[in-house]
Design a protein around this motif. Structure first.
Motif, PDB file in Angstrom:
ATOM      1  N   SER A   1     -24.667 -12.598   4.430  1.00 41.49           N
ATOM      2  CA  SER A   1     -24.566 -12.756   2.993  1.00 41.49           C
ATOM      3  C   SER A   1     -23.328 -13.606   2.693  1.00 41.49           C
ATOM      4  O   SER A   1     -22.282 -13.419   3.305  1.00 41.49           O
ATOM      5  CB  SER A   1     -24.450 -11.376   2.345  1.00 41.49           C
ATOM      6  N   LEU A   2     -23.451 -14.497   1.751  1.00 44.70           N
ATOM      7  CA  LEU A   2     -22.318 -15.362   1.427  1.00 44.70           C
ATOM      8  C   LEU A   2     -21.368 -14.753   0.409  1.00 44.70           C
ATOM      9  O   LEU A   2     -20.256 -15.248   0.232  1.00 44.70           O
ATOM     10  CB  LEU A   2     -22.823 -16.711   0.908  1.00 44.70           C
ATOM     11  N   THR A   3     -21.787 -13.696  -0.260  1.00 42.80           N
ATOM     12  CA  THR A   3     -20.948 -13.105  -1.293  1.00 42.80           C
ATOM     13  C   THR A   3     -21.278 -11.625  -1.449  1.00 42.80           C
ATOM     14  O   THR A   3     -22.102 -11.082  -0.724  1.00 42.80           O
ATOM     15  CB  THR A   3     -21.124 -13.874  -2.621  1.00 42.80           C
ATOM     16  N   GLU A   4     -20.644 -10.981  -2.414  1.00 44.72           N
ATOM     17  CA  GLU A   4     -20.909  -9.590  -2.761  1.00 44.72           C
ATOM     18  C   GLU A   4     -21.544  -9.550  -4.149  1.00 44.72           C
ATOM     19  O   GLU A   4     -21.565 -10.552  -4.853  1.00 44.72           O
ATOM     20  CB  GLU A   4     -19.601  -8.783  -2.775  1.00 44.72           C
ATOM     21  N   GLY A   5     -22.000  -8.385  -4.525  1.00 45.19           N
ATOM     22  CA  GLY A   5     -22.607  -8.223  -5.844  1.00 45.19           C
ATOM     23  C   GLY A   5     -21.588  -8.329  -6.967  1.00 45.19           C
ATOM     24  O   GLY A   5     -20.373  -8.236  -6.743  1.00 45.19           O
ATOM     25  N   LYS A   6     -22.102  -8.535  -8.170  1.00 47.75           N
ATOM     26  CA  LYS A   6     -21.254  -8.689  -9.361  1.00 47.75           C
ATOM     27  C   LYS A   6     -20.295  -7.531  -9.560  1.00 47.75           C
ATOM     28  O   LYS A   6     -19.114  -7.731  -9.805  1.00 47.75           O
ATOM     29  CB  LYS A   6     -22.119  -8.772 -10.631  1.00 47.75           C
ATOM     30  N   LEU A   7     -20.823  -6.312  -9.478  1.00 52.06           N
ATOM     31  CA  LEU A   7     -19.989  -5.141  -9.750  1.00 52.06           C
ATOM     32  C   LEU A   7     -18.897  -4.971  -8.703  1.00 52.06           C
ATOM     33  O   LEU A   7     -17.778  -4.574  -9.020  1.00 52.06           O
ATOM     34  CB  LEU A   7     -20.853  -3.875  -9.824  1.00 52.06           C
ATOM     35  N   THR A   8     -19.201  -5.271  -7.472  1.00 51.86           N
ATOM     36  CA  THR A   8     -18.202  -5.173  -6.406  1.00 51.86           C
ATOM     37  C   THR A   8     -17.099  -6.196  -6.623  1.00 51.86           C
ATOM     38  O   THR A   8     -15.908  -5.885  -6.507  1.00 51.86           O
ATOM     39  CB  THR A   8     -18.861  -5.358  -5.026  1.00 51.86           C
ATOM     40  N   LYS A   9     -17.457  -7.430  -6.951  1.00 52.67           N
ATOM     41  CA  LYS A   9     -16.462  -8.482  -7.169  1.00 52.67           C
ATOM     42  C   LYS A   9     -15.629  -8.210  -8.417  1.00 52.67           C
ATOM     43  O   LYS A   9     -14.465  -8.592  -8.478  1.00 52.67           O
ATOM     44  CB  LYS A   9     -17.128  -9.845  -7.266  1.00 52.67           C
ATOM     45  N   LYS A  10     -16.207  -7.529  -9.390  1.00 52.17           N
ATOM     46  CA  LYS A  10     -15.523  -7.262 -10.658  1.00 52.17           C
ATOM     47  C   LYS A  10     -14.480  -6.137 -10.539  1.00 52.17           C
ATOM     48  O   LYS A  10     -13.502  -6.115 -11.265  1.00 52.17           O
ATOM     49  CB  LYS A  10     -16.576  -6.882 -11.701  1.00 52.17           C
ATOM     50  N   ASP A  11     -14.694  -5.212  -9.612  1.00 51.05           N
ATOM     51  CA  ASP A  11     -13.800  -4.065  -9.438  1.00 51.05           C
ATOM     52  C   ASP A  11     -12.627  -4.471  -8.540  1.00 51.05           C
ATOM     53  O   ASP A  11     -12.813  -4.830  -7.377  1.00 51.05           O
ATOM     54  CB  ASP A  11     -14.577  -2.907  -8.815  1.00 51.05           C
ATOM     55  N   LYS A  12     -11.409  -4.386  -9.064  1.00 50.12           N
ATOM     56  CA  LYS A  12     -10.220  -4.856  -8.344  1.00 50.12           C
ATOM     57  C   LYS A  12     -10.045  -4.182  -6.992  1.00 50.12           C
ATOM     58  O   LYS A  12      -9.715  -4.837  -6.009  1.00 50.12           O
ATOM     59  CB  LYS A  12      -8.969  -4.656  -9.204  1.00 50.12           C
ATOM     60  N   LYS A  13     -10.280  -2.875  -6.898  1.00 51.17           N
ATOM     61  CA  LYS A  13     -10.041  -2.203  -5.613  1.00 51.17           C
ATOM     62  C   LYS A  13     -11.015  -2.679  -4.539  1.00 51.17           C
ATOM     63  O   LYS A  13     -10.641  -2.815  -3.380  1.00 51.17           O
ATOM     64  CB  LYS A  13     -10.072  -0.682  -5.757  1.00 51.17           C
ATOM     65  N   PHE A  14     -12.253  -2.999  -4.924  1.00 48.59           N
ATOM     66  CA  PHE A  14     -13.212  -3.517  -3.950  1.00 48.59           C
ATOM     67  C   PHE A  14     -12.922  -4.981  -3.636  1.00 48.59           C
ATOM     68  O   PHE A  14     -13.046  -5.421  -2.498  1.00 48.59           O
ATOM     69  CB  PHE A  14     -14.648  -3.356  -4.447  1.00 48.59           C
ATOM     70  N   ALA A  15     -12.546  -5.734  -4.662  1.00 48.03           N
ATOM     71  CA  ALA A  15     -12.216  -7.157  -4.462  1.00 48.03           C
ATOM     72  C   ALA A  15     -11.005  -7.297  -3.542  1.00 48.03           C
ATOM     73  O   ALA A  15     -10.969  -8.177  -2.676  1.00 48.03           O
ATOM     74  CB  ALA A  15     -11.964  -7.830  -5.802  1.00 48.03           C
ATOM     75  N   ASP A  16     -10.020  -6.408  -3.694  1.00 48.57           N
ATOM     76  CA  ASP A  16      -8.820  -6.468  -2.853  1.00 48.57           C
ATOM     77  C   ASP A  16      -9.128  -6.194  -1.383  1.00 48.57           C
ATOM     78  O   ASP A  16      -8.445  -6.703  -0.500  1.00 48.57           O
ATOM     79  CB  ASP A  16      -7.761  -5.484  -3.349  1.00 48.57           C
ATOM     80  N   LEU A  17     -10.161  -5.394  -1.117  1.00 47.77           N
ATOM     81  CA  LEU A  17     -10.569  -5.138   0.267  1.00 47.77           C
ATOM     82  C   LEU A  17     -11.076  -6.412   0.933  1.00 47.77           C
ATOM     83  O   LEU A  17     -11.130  -6.500   2.159  1.00 47.77           O
ATOM     84  CB  LEU A  17     -11.686  -4.089   0.322  1.00 47.77           C
ATOM     85  N   ARG A  18     -11.465  -7.366   0.131  1.00 47.81           N
ATOM     86  CA  ARG A  18     -12.071  -8.602   0.628  1.00 47.81           C
ATOM     87  C   ARG A  18     -11.117  -9.790   0.559  1.00 47.81           C
ATOM     88  O   ARG A  18     -11.520 -10.929   0.444  1.00 47.81           O
ATOM     89  CB  ARG A  18     -13.349  -8.878  -0.165  1.00 47.81           C
ATOM     90  N   LYS A  19      -9.823  -9.498   0.628  1.00 47.05           N
ATOM     91  CA  LYS A  19      -8.797 -10.542   0.636  1.00 47.05           C
ATOM     92  C   LYS A  19      -7.884 -10.308   1.833  1.00 47.05           C
ATOM     93  O   LYS A  19      -7.493  -9.177   2.118  1.00 47.05           O
ATOM     94  CB  LYS A  19      -7.964 -10.490  -0.640  1.00 47.05           C
ATOM     95  N   VAL A  20      -7.570 -11.364   2.532  1.00 44.23           N
ATOM     96  CA  VAL A  20      -6.598 -11.305   3.625  1.00 44.23           C
ATOM     97  C   VAL A  20      -5.624 -12.465   3.462  1.00 44.23           C
ATOM     98  O   VAL A  20      -5.962 -13.493   2.878  1.00 44.23           O
ATOM     99  CB  VAL A  20      -7.261 -11.367   5.024  1.00 44.23           C
ATOM    100  N   THR A  21      -4.423 -12.274   3.954  1.00 44.44           N
ATOM    101  CA  THR A  21      -3.421 -13.330   3.915  1.00 44.44           C
ATOM    102  C   THR A  21      -3.126 -13.764   5.339  1.00 44.44           C
ATOM    103  O   THR A  21      -2.872 -12.930   6.213  1.00 44.44           O
ATOM    104  CB  THR A  21      -2.136 -12.838   3.218  1.00 44.44           C
ATOM    105  N   LEU A  22      -3.185 -15.059   5.559  1.00 43.20           N
ATOM    106  CA  LEU A  22      -2.919 -15.627   6.871  1.00 43.20           C
ATOM    107  C   LEU A  22      -2.185 -16.947   6.676  1.00 43.20           C
ATOM    108  O   LEU A  22      -2.600 -17.777   5.860  1.00 43.20           O
ATOM    109  CB  LEU A  22      -4.236 -15.866   7.627  1.00 43.20           C
ATOM    110  N   ASP A  23      -1.103 -17.112   7.387  1.00 49.37           N
ATOM    111  CA  ASP A  23      -0.286 -18.335   7.290  1.00 49.37           C
ATOM    112  C   ASP A  23       0.134 -18.623   5.851  1.00 49.37           C
ATOM    113  O   ASP A  23       0.142 -19.774   5.405  1.00 49.37           O
ATOM    114  CB  ASP A  23      -1.043 -19.541   7.866  1.00 49.37           C
ATOM    115  N   GLY A  24       0.443 -17.561   5.091  1.00 49.86           N
ATOM    116  CA  GLY A  24       0.915 -17.719   3.718  1.00 49.86           C
ATOM    117  C   GLY A  24      -0.161 -18.055   2.707  1.00 49.86           C
ATOM    118  O   GLY A  24       0.143 -18.344   1.553  1.00 49.86           O
ATOM    119  N   ARG A  25      -1.405 -18.004   3.112  1.00 53.42           N
ATOM    120  CA  ARG A  25      -2.516 -18.335   2.208  1.00 53.42           C
ATOM    121  C   ARG A  25      -3.462 -17.152   2.109  1.00 53.42           C
ATOM    122  O   ARG A  25      -3.742 -16.483   3.098  1.00 53.42           O
ATOM    123  CB  ARG A  25      -3.255 -19.549   2.755  1.00 53.42           C
ATOM    124  N   GLU A  26      -3.941 -16.890   0.885  1.00 61.11           N
ATOM    125  CA  GLU A  26      -4.887 -15.798   0.682  1.00 61.11           C
ATOM    126  C   GLU A  26      -6.319 -16.303   0.873  1.00 61.11           C
ATOM    127  O   GLU A  26      -6.683 -17.361   0.373  1.00 61.11           O
ATOM    128  CB  GLU A  26      -4.730 -15.219  -0.724  1.00 61.11           C
TER     129      GLU A  26
END
Length: 74
Positions: A1-26
């Motif tokens: 899947s290339l993305t997540e559902g609308k509700l998952t992306k809209k909820d900050k706690k779920f969206a934050d699970l899908r962010k990583v920082t590497l070499d100073g870039r998110e």
């Protein structure tokens, strides 16, 4: 899947699970490949594509990350 559902992306706690920082870039790791649907035979690899650096950023490999739908099932 290339993305997540609308509700998952809209909820900050779920969206934050899908962010990583590497070499100073998110990186957004919403894109994922999956194998299996029921534990213990369930694997998800969440990733981002770094086209400039010509690499794949693996943000999570393992069980399914929580989604808005997960909360309804519990």
């Amino acid at each position: 899947s290339l993305t997540e559902g609308k509700l998952t992306k809209k909820d900050k706690k779920f969206a934050d699970l899908r962010k990583v920082t590497l070499d100073g870039r998110e990186w957004d790791i919403c894109a994922h490949i999956k194998h299996g649907t029921k534990p213990p035979k369930c694997l998800r690899v969440y990733f981002a594509l770094d086209r400039e650096g010509k690499r794949i950023i693996i943000g999570h490999c393992g069980d399914h990350l929580d989604t808005a739908g997960t909360q309804r099932r519990k």
